[in-house]
Write a protein that holds these residues in place. Structure first.
Motif, PDB file in Angstrom:
ATOM      1  N   GLN A 617       0.813  -1.214   0.000  1.00 27.79           N
ATOM      2  CA  GLN A 617       0.000   0.000   0.000  1.00 27.79           C
ATOM      3  C   GLN A 617       0.847   1.266   0.000  1.00 27.79           C
ATOM      4  N   PHE A 618       2.033   1.197   0.578  1.00 27.53           N
ATOM      5  CA  PHE A 618       2.884   2.382   0.684  1.00 27.53           C
ATOM      6  C   PHE A 618       3.959   2.363  -0.393  1.00 27.53           C
ATOM      7  N   VAL A 619       4.116   3.477  -1.084  1.00 27.16           N
ATOM      8  CA  VAL A 619       5.198   3.635  -2.053  1.00 27.16           C
ATOM      9  C   VAL A 619       5.782   5.033  -1.871  1.00 27.16           C
ATOM     10  N   ARG A 620       7.103   5.119  -1.689  1.00 31.59           N
ATOM     11  CA  ARG A 620       7.723   6.438  -1.582  1.00 31.59           C
ATOM     12  C   ARG A 620       8.044   6.954  -2.972  1.00 31.59           C
ATOM     13  N   PHE A 628      -1.818   3.764  -1.250  1.00 37.23           N
ATOM     14  CA  PHE A 628      -2.831   3.285  -2.192  1.00 37.23           C
ATOM     15  C   PHE A 628      -3.955   2.590  -1.420  1.00 37.23           C
ATOM     16  N   THR A 629      -5.144   3.169  -1.492  1.00 37.49           N
ATOM     17  CA  THR A 629      -6.314   2.599  -0.821  1.00 37.49           C
ATOM     18  C   THR A 629      -7.283   1.965  -1.821  1.00 37.49           C
ATOM     19  N   TRP A 630      -7.278   2.457  -3.055  1.00 34.87           N
ATOM     20  CA  TRP A 630      -8.221   2.044  -4.094  1.00 34.87           C
ATOM     21  C   TRP A 630      -9.665   2.276  -3.649  1.00 34.87           C
ATOM     22  N   GLY A 634     -14.889  10.014  -1.583  1.00 39.71           N
ATOM     23  CA  GLY A 634     -15.445  10.323  -0.264  1.00 39.71           C
ATOM     24  C   GLY A 634     -14.673   9.646   0.857  1.00 39.71           C
ATOM     25  N   ALA A 635     -14.332   8.374   0.673  1.00 37.81           N
ATOM     26  CA  ALA A 635     -13.576   7.647   1.698  1.00 37.81           C
ATOM     27  C   ALA A 635     -12.143   8.150   1.776  1.00 37.81           C
ATOM     28  N   ASN A 636     -11.521   8.408   0.619  1.00 32.96           N
ATOM     29  CA  ASN A 636     -10.146   8.910   0.635  1.00 32.96           C
ATOM     30  C   ASN A 636     -10.056  10.278   1.294  1.00 32.96           C
ATOM     31  N   GLU A 637     -11.042  11.134   1.055  1.00 33.68           N
ATOM     32  CA  GLU A 637     -11.018  12.457   1.696  1.00 33.68           C
ATOM     33  C   GLU A 637     -11.191  12.330   3.204  1.00 33.68           C
ATOM     34  N   ILE A 657      -3.645   8.347  -1.518  1.00 39.34           N
ATOM     35  CA  ILE A 657      -3.488   9.568  -0.724  1.00 39.34           C
ATOM     36  C   ILE A 657      -2.001   9.874  -0.715  1.00 39.34           C
ATOM     37  N   GLU A 658      -1.654  11.075  -1.159  1.00 37.58           N
ATOM     38  CA  GLU A 658      -0.244  11.459  -1.211  1.00 37.58           C
ATOM     39  C   GLU A 658       0.073  12.302   0.016  1.00 37.58           C
TER      40      GLU A 658
END
Length: 737
Positions: A617-620, A628-630, A634-637, A657-658
């Motif tokens: 899920q995490f990428v630098r 990355f949540t996919w 609304g959920a990402n916000e 989400i960055e």
């Protein structure tokens, strides 16, 4: 038409039967066959769901008129409510000749209608009243005491384009207006909703009759459309220079797309949707210039909400004309059922706002018997270099469009979102109800609007807090007898013509860097210090927000990819992002992609595989961290708001989400998420503690802070989905790689 084969035909008034024969109909359509027996006795709420041009209007009005004609000495009244004046004009044109032969008056009602026609209606309120919610609001406000008599013989309320109202402030206003009419006349005349097929028709039923949706009869047309032809073309633009002018940023792809449109669309009627008013103008200009250069007649016309009524009607008339070919380059103004005749194809430039929107647009094509519906999509991606952002490498826009088309072909589209509090419109409706009644007690207003009305999610404590705050602002006052009246500041607002609309025009914020004003930008999301915005083809970091002065102070910031922080486009659903992920993980070619789009698909899948996004899920990415949540927007916000509350600087960037900052630690974020997963979902007040620009709707400025946060969260955030994601991923530790 063989009469013995249609029991519904037999139920219609004989004069209407003769009209059907005169029109040359050979049969009733399936929606009409099903609707007539349900509607004709005026005992049932009904939704008629069918594609554009599938005969929904006749399915409603043929039985409605039959019922009205049963007692010609007391015709009664049917109110038809439309979201657009243009639709009212269309329906008037369709109904006028039929109703004239039946001696049933028809009253189109909007700002362009003469006062003499309106006076005739007030003298004898019978027949068909075709009206917008805003005009109906004005009628209830200004003739409140006459409403019980005006609508005493109301037979039906017909709502056209029902799907266009659901989930909006205007939709909540419409629900309230219908409830106030029911209360004024002391009964519940049947409601008929005309709609495109929605993802969940039961939600539409609950919208049409709040707290009574289970009893609404749903009639869904089973007639499937014909063949559908789809082609998605890919384009690659060179990377824009840092100092490039915004107008030149997409010139390479824009020229290529315009050339393809010119080559394929000339000689037929079509609709082109470029996703913004500015791009409507750019493409129309480019296509008209190509007509001039080729010395051929112009076939390309613009259509969007900022154009005058005369220009829009000129485009609509050109589409309906039989002696020439016309392609309209348009925004969603031509999504709804304005009569423009049949078009051969739909072109979509960039991902559409939603699958439902794409479906509505596509309903304009393939309406002639034997002709396929045609969809051409155009997706633009940037050429890759050593600075390309990960989402650019993933070809995110192409996969988003591919996912939407894939879901469209399966018959899925977003269910209507009908759970918002809409406190802005509650304020408007309270002020309007006071005007209608000349004063009303707080308890009675609560019973009408909330307890038995459309704002039933608003509890008494929040309602009391709202009244207290409105009183402090002198928008309302309470006299000794307990009646609520307009306050010193409320009365002039209600008496102004702008009061009747529940929605606000998009407000723009000045963008200022140092001593330089960069311009103005419509902002439709919550903004916090540390967020990034994209403006003039550059990325800026928000340093300060002056809400009162509508100004955002920014500093130049270099990132690989800026968030699209203007108000264009739609809200992406969780299902679309999930389908994107499925497309990334598939090895099958996407058969409706052209060669360029197919090559870009391979690039995106290779990137997905190279970064192991199926397992991590995490990428630098440079100094930033991508989570990355996919999930949908609304959920990402909501997740971004949770991170912001712990001092991180996140922004939503497509399926991820960055999080900005060199010292951002994956373990800290994971630990924090694990803590949140173990607790109940956070409240909106806590989640939006230090967030600006929450006043998105027309009357939000009147709300106390706690209610503003609740209302915003109910409309824009999916806290439940975000918390469910946290719970599902609570034990997942970040993996390095």
């Amino acid at each position: 038409m063989a009469e013995q084969q249609s029991s519904s035909f037999e139920l219609l008034d004989t004069r209407i039967q003769r009209w059907i024969w005169t029109e040359g109909w050979t049969e009733l359509r399936d929606a009409q066959e099903l609707a007539v027996p349900v509607i004709v006795n005026a005992q049932q709420d009904v939704i008629i769901a069918a594609a554009t041009a599938a005969g929904k209007t006749e399915a409603a009005f043929l039985p409605v008129l039959t019922h009205m004609l049963r007692d010609e000495s007391a015709l009664g009244l049917t109110i038809y409510i439309s979201p657009l004046k243009a639709l009212i004009n269309d329906q008037f044109g369709r109904l006028e000749l039929l109703c004239e032969s039946l001696e049933i008056p028809v009253f189109p009602w909007h700002g362009d209608i003469s006062s003499s026609l309106k006076s005739r209606f007030f003298k004898r309120p019978a027949g068909l009243l075709l009206i917008t919610p805003e005009s109906l609001e004005a009628m209830l406000c200004n003739r409140g005491f006459a409403v019980p008599k005006l609508f005493a013989n109301l037979r039906y309320l017909v709502v056209d384009e029902l799907h266009a109202f659901i989930g909006s402030e205007r939709g909540k206003q419409l629900q309230s207006l219908m409830q106030r009419i029911d209360v004024a006349i002391g009964r519940k005349p049947p409601r008929i909703g005309l709609s495109a097929t929605l993802g969940d028709m039961r939600l539409a039923a609950d919208f049409l009759r709040p707290q009574g949706g289970a009893a609404v009869e749903i009639i869904e047309s089973k007639s499937s459309g014909g063949e559908l032809k789809v082609l998605i073309k890919g384009y690659v633009d060179s990377v824009p220079k840092v100092d490039a002018d915004e107008a030149d940023e997409e010139s390479q792809s824009k020229t290529s797309i315009a050339q393809h449109l010119f080559k394929t669309l000339r000689g037929s009627n079509n609709l082109v949707f470029p996703n913004s008013r500015a791009k409507v103008e750019q493409y129309t200009y480019a296509l008209r210039k190509m007509c001039d250069d080729a010395r051929v007649p112009n076939e390309f016309w613009p259509h969007h909400g900022n154009l005058s009524r005369e220009i829009r009607e000129e485009t609509e008339a050109a589409l309906k004309a039989k002696d020439r070919y016309t392609t309209a380059i348009c925004t969603n103004t031509l999504e709804l059922g304005i009569d423009i005749g049949a078009v051969k194809s739909i072109a979509q430039i960039g991902p559409p706002p939603s699958v439902a929107s794409l479906r509505q647009r596509l309903g304009r094509s393939g309406r002639r018997k034997g002709e396929p519906a045609i969809l051409r999509g155009y997706s633009v991606e940037l050429a890759l270099d050593d600075k390309s952002h990960l989402l650019t490498q993933l070809r995110e826009g192409l996969f988003e469009m591919g996912a939407m088309v894939s879901l469209l072909l399966e018959g899925w589209f977003e269910p209507p979102k009908a759970s918002g509090l809409h406190l802005s419109t509650l304020v408007q409706q309270l002020l309007s109800l006071i005007a209608q009644r000349g004063g009303i007690t707080a308890g009675e207003a609560y019973r009408i609007l909330c307890e038995s009305g459309p704002f039933h999610s608003v509890g008494k404590p929040d309602y009391v807090e709202l009244l207290r705050h409105l009183g402090e602002q002198k928008l309302i006052q309470q006299e000794g007898s307990g009646l609520l009246l307009h306050g010193d500041k409320g009365e002039p607002l209600v008496n102004h013509y702008t009061f009747y609309a529940a929605f606000s025009s998009e407000e723009e914020f000045r963008v200022v860097s140092g001593s330089n004003t960069l311009g103005s930008l419509p902002i439709s999301s919550a903004v916090s210090v540390g967020d990034f915005i994209l403006f003039a083809a550059k990325t800026w970091c928000v340093e300060e927000v002056d809400e009162e002065g509508k100004t955002i102070y920014v500093a130049r910031h270099i990132t690989g990819r800026a968030p699209p922080f203007s108000g264009h486009g739609g809200r992406i659903h969780d299902r679309v992002r999930q389908r994107m992920r499925e497309l990334y993980e598939s090895t099958q070619p996407i058969n409706y992609f052209d060669d360029v789009a197919s090559r870009l698909t391979v690039e995106g899948r290779q990137t997905y595989s190279r970064y192991a996004l199926g397992q991590r899920q995490f990428v630098r990415v440079g100094s930033n961290l991508l989570l990355f949540t996919w999930l949908g927007d609304g959920a990402n916000e909501a997740l971004a708001a949770m991170l912001r509350g712990r001092g991180f600087t996140p922004f939503v960037s497509g399926p991820a989400i960055e999080i900005s900052g060199k010292n951002v630690d994956e373990n800290r974020i994971t630990d924090y998420f694990n803590e949140l997963a173990a607790e109940p979902a956070p409240s909106p007040e806590l989640l939006l503690f230090d967030t600006f620009n929450l006043s998105q709707e027309k009357w939000d400025w009147t709300l106390p802070d706690i209610l503003l946060k609740k209302s915003f969260a109910s409309l824009r955030l999916d806290i439940a989905a975000a918390h469910n994601w946290l719970t599902a991923n609570a034990d997942l530790r970040p993996k390095q790689g």
